[in-house]
Design a protein around this motif. Structure first.
Motif, short mmCIF file in Angstrom:
data_model
loop_
_atom_site.label_atom_id
_atom_site.label_comp_id
_atom_site.label_asym_id
_atom_site.label_seq_id
_atom_site.Cartn_x
_atom_site.Cartn_y
_atom_site.Cartn_z
N SER A 368 0.72 -1.32 0.12
CA SER A 368 -0.06 0.08 -0.06
C SER A 368 0.76 1.13 0.00
N GLU A 369 1.87 1.26 0.81
CA GLU A 369 2.96 2.38 0.85
C GLU A 369 4.06 1.70 1.07
N ALA A 370 5.20 2.04 0.54
CA ALA A 370 6.61 1.64 0.64
C ALA A 370 7.51 3.01 0.69
N LEU A 371 8.06 3.05 1.97
CA LEU A 371 9.02 4.47 2.30
C LEU A 371 10.20 4.00 2.29
N LEU A 372 11.40 4.73 1.60
CA LEU A 372 12.64 4.14 1.71
C LEU A 372 13.42 5.35 2.48
#
Length: 425
Positions: A368-372
């Protein structure tokens, strides 16, 4: 002063200490040196706080009756640890590997403590200082000592073995960790296998995951190997039942439901179960130990907070553990799954490639969300959101609420991603 003489002082003390902030009454303070500090300068403070004696190696800080002057404090600590290990009668189990060392150590401790007096490495005190300090925690009535060994370059495990002189050993796995120091995956295998080399020379028992092709190859012709397997009937059979999200396993008809998240924890449980069987711990007690163990210290912790089911795995990360965590998280049945991933450290020249592969895997997983977040992840070519620093990530999270549901937070210790938690309220 000889090591034997120093040992007599140690036996009359309350234990060894290297930090003036943790002085206990009548302890033996070791004035270690580092790149940015000189423990000799704190010897007087240690005595004032209650230390019985301080071991120093600079004569200008020597006070008769309060300090013990030696040639080298670190070497004296290491020699004392080795001497004390042989003075006591405990059997020593050495544990190393790329991933899962600390969780496996804690599980082994939990299982073996059901039937024996056991000590184990505190936290991650698993280096050239931590190992001798752990050895000095062995008591005369201790029956088993579990010594975790960490390494980021070759010959380090061999040296730690020379201190702990283990009777048994187990390597969790060989993964992509500390590639910079080891010089690649082959270097990792060679470095970790120094434990095998030591035990083979002593003709000592080695515990193994018989489903790991590297371990099978390394121990192919070794007679004193004790292994577990999900398939091979020549080894102790343990069946994986699932991880949704908690790991369940079965052996000898006994089902064990753990409180550990992720299939990658299955082998950690298997190792502890195998040791329990070898040391004749009753299966019902092994079952209790594994089912009651709850992880802490940011390792695979499951936290309920502000509408999120958070899997916090922020103690450490490398490409192998990161891949395993993402694959396991992807398999969870949930309408909303988000990930926050932090940089993986000590990868050297492989850093760019390894971070790009993890970014690609995260993108392909359609979370749904992927933050790096981090210097390395910020350089990846990806459509995912990237933040060069934690401060940038924090600013985003203070303005944006992630979809409620499952959330994986994973990164190397230096990223300290547990700092995300208060930002989710």
């Amino acid at each position: 002063m000889t090591t034997e003489q120093l040992h007599q002082y140690f036996l009359k003390s309350s234990g060894a200490c290297t930090d003036t902030r943790k002085i206990s009454e009548n302890c033996l303070f070791f004035a270690l040196k580092g790149d940015n500090f000189n423990g000799n300068k704190f010897a007087a403070e240690a005595i004032e706080k209650g230390a019985g004696l301080a071991v120093i190696d600079e004569e200008e800080y020597h006070t008769e009756g309060k300090t013990i002057l030696v040639d080298n404090v670190l070497e004296s600590l290491q020699d004392l640890g080795r001497f004390h290990r042989n003075y006591c009668k405990a059997k020593v189990i050495a544990l190393t590997g790329s991933n899962g060392k600390t969780t496996t150590k804690e599980l082994m401790h939990s299982v073996l403590s059901q039937s024996y007096r056991v000590i184990a490495t505190h936290g991650n005190l698993n280096n050239h200082i931590g190992v001798p300090l752990t050895l000095l925690r062995i008591k005369e009535d201790t029956e088993i000592a579990i010594i975790e060994m960490g390494a980021n370059h070759q010959k380090e495990i061999a040296f730690l073995c020379s201190l702990a002189e283990p009777d048994f050993g187990y390597i969790t796995n060989f993964g992509k960790a500390h590639l910079e120091g080891f010089g690649g995956v082959k270097g990792v295998i060679a470095g970790k296998s120094e434990l095998y080399d030591y035990l083979k020379d002593k003709n000592s028992p080695i515990f193994m995951n018989a489903d790991d092709p590297v371990q099978r190859e390394k121990l192919e012709n070794y007679i004193k190997k004790i292994g577990y397997s999900t398939e091979d009937k020549n080894y102790y059979r343990i069946n994986f039942l699932g991880a949704s999200p908690f790991v369940s396993l079965e052996a000898e008809g006994t089902v064990i439901k753990t409180q550990l998240v992720g299939q990658y924890n299955f082998n950690n449980c298997c190792a502890a179960l195998l040791l329990g069987k070898y040391f004749n711990v009753p299966m019902v007690l092994i079952q209790d130990a594994l089912s009651e163990y709850i992880p802490e210290n940011n390792r695979s912790q499951l936290i309920e907070k502000s509408g999120y089911h958070i899997l916090l795995d922020a103690y450490n990360a490398n490409p192998t553990s990161m891949k395993a965590a993402l694959e396991n998280f992807h398999q969870l049945q949930s309408p909303a799954k988000s990930v926050i991933l932090g940089d993986m450290f000590e990868l050297g020249d492989d850093a760019e490639l390894e971070h790009q592969e993890i970014a690609d895997l995260a993108a392909a997983s359609n979370f749904s969300e992927a933050l790096l977040v981090g210097e390395n992840f910020s350089k990846c070519k990806t459509g995912l959101m990237q933040f060069k620093s934690f401060e940038q990530l924090a600013e985003y999270l203070q303005k944006t609420r992630l979809p409620e549901g499952d959330l994986l937070i994973k990164g190397s210790r230096g990223m300290a991603l547990e700092r995300v938690l208060p930002l989710l309220s």
